[in-house]
Enzyme design. Structure first.
Site, short mmCIF file in Angstrom:
data_model
loop_
_atom_site.label_atom_id
_atom_site.label_comp_id
_atom_site.label_asym_id
_atom_site.label_seq_id
_atom_site.Cartn_x
_atom_site.Cartn_y
_atom_site.Cartn_z
CG PHE A 170 -1.36 -12.56 42.53
CD1 PHE A 170 -0.65 -13.30 43.46
CD2 PHE A 170 -2.38 -13.21 41.84
CE1 PHE A 170 -0.91 -14.64 43.68
CE2 PHE A 170 -2.65 -14.54 42.03
CZ PHE A 170 -1.92 -15.26 42.96
N PRO A 172 -2.79 -6.46 46.26
CG PRO A 172 -2.87 -5.70 48.47
CD PRO A 172 -3.68 -6.41 47.44
CE1 TYR A 173 1.81 -12.56 49.92
CE2 TYR A 173 1.87 -13.64 47.78
CZ TYR A 173 2.26 -13.58 49.10
OH TYR A 173 3.11 -14.54 49.60
N GLY A 174 1.42 -9.30 45.36
CA GLY A 174 2.62 -9.33 44.52
C GLY A 174 3.52 -8.11 44.74
CB SER A 176 3.22 -6.67 49.68
OG SER A 176 3.06 -8.08 49.67
#
Length: 261
Positions: A170, A172-174, A176
């Site tokens: 996850f 770069p979503y996690g 971020s």
């Protein structure tokens, strides 16, 4: 701002002026509609004229909802957008920082075929952080001085489960969303005692939005939450009933009886 409603009843948000970023679909659209249904005047944002026009038309609550083209990644666009809202509505009482992009932008099959972080392109990583983190900062930075001038306001930063922030595949979503959580706590501390409350709000699970993959297994999709789950808590957070409650992390699916559990 509104008067406090009876416990368990939808608050009356007549007179409340709300700015919802990323309001053209998903959680943002559901929250914009819920706020308008409770009587608030809502400005919802998106990146294209057609999408903001379509979203505001679909809600169709008289003149309560206005679409506004704004790119949260761009300081000039944010400044012009906030100025437009202030001119149109005379102020801003509530900011819902919701605009964001998800894992689909770097891996369309992220739910079924996770990719390690070193397979993420630097451009994809940077663009996601610019939207999800810089965007929250830029819009709050533009709005807060106007809230400080009148001595009240509500900022709601949309978040995700903490386990998702650390989930394999996850990036770069996690990361971020971990950054926006940290930013939200700092906002709350910086604004303590000013009359401006800052809180985090998250669904409490995967939701049926454009961020989820179309080809996910049906048994997985059956567990996803409806974005409408965000309606009751966002209306409560926008109301006088939540005055003085700040720096909290509120889970929408645990929100019952008109208050967070």
């Amino acid at each position: 701002m509104t008067q406090q409603s009876d416990a368990g009843k939808a608050p009356n948000l007549e007179g409340v002026r709300a700015l919802v970023t990323g309001g053209t679909s998903g959680l943002g659209f559901a929250m914009s509609r819920a706020l308008a249904d409770c009587g608030a005047r809502v400005v919802l944002t998106g990146r294209t004229e057609q999408r903001v026009r379509d979203a505001s038309t679909r809600i169709a609550r008289g003149d309560r909802v206005t679409g506004l083209v704004m790119d949260v990644r761009d300081e000039q666009s944010v400044g012009e957008g906030v100025d437009h809202m202030l001119s149109a509505l005379g102020g801003v009482d509530v900011l819902v920082n919701n605009a964001g992009i998800g894992m689909r932008t770097v891996n369309p099959d992220f739910m079924t075929d996770a990719k390690a972080f070193w397979h993420v392109s630097p451009d994809g990583f940077s663009d996601l952080f610019a939207t999800n983190v810089l965007g929250y900062f830029l819009v709050a930075r533009a709005v807060v001085p106007h809230m400080l001038d009148v001595g009240h306001g509500k900022i709601v930063n949309i978040s995700i489960n903490e386990t998702t922030m650390r989930r394999k595949g996850f990036a770069p979503y996690g990361p971020s969303r971990a950054a926006t959580d940290a930013l939200s706590h700092i906002m709350a501390d910086d604004l303590a005692g000013t009359g401006i409350d800052v809180n985090l709000l998250l669904p409490g699970g995967a939701t049926k939005t454009g961020m989820t993959p179309d080809l996910a297994p049906r048994d997985m999709q059956a567990t996803w939450l409806d974005p409408a789950i965000m309606g009751p808590p966002i209306c409560w957070l926008a109301s006088r009933a939540s005055d003085g409650i700040t720096d909290q992390r509120i889970v929408a699916k645990d929100f019952t009886g008109g208050r967070p559990v």
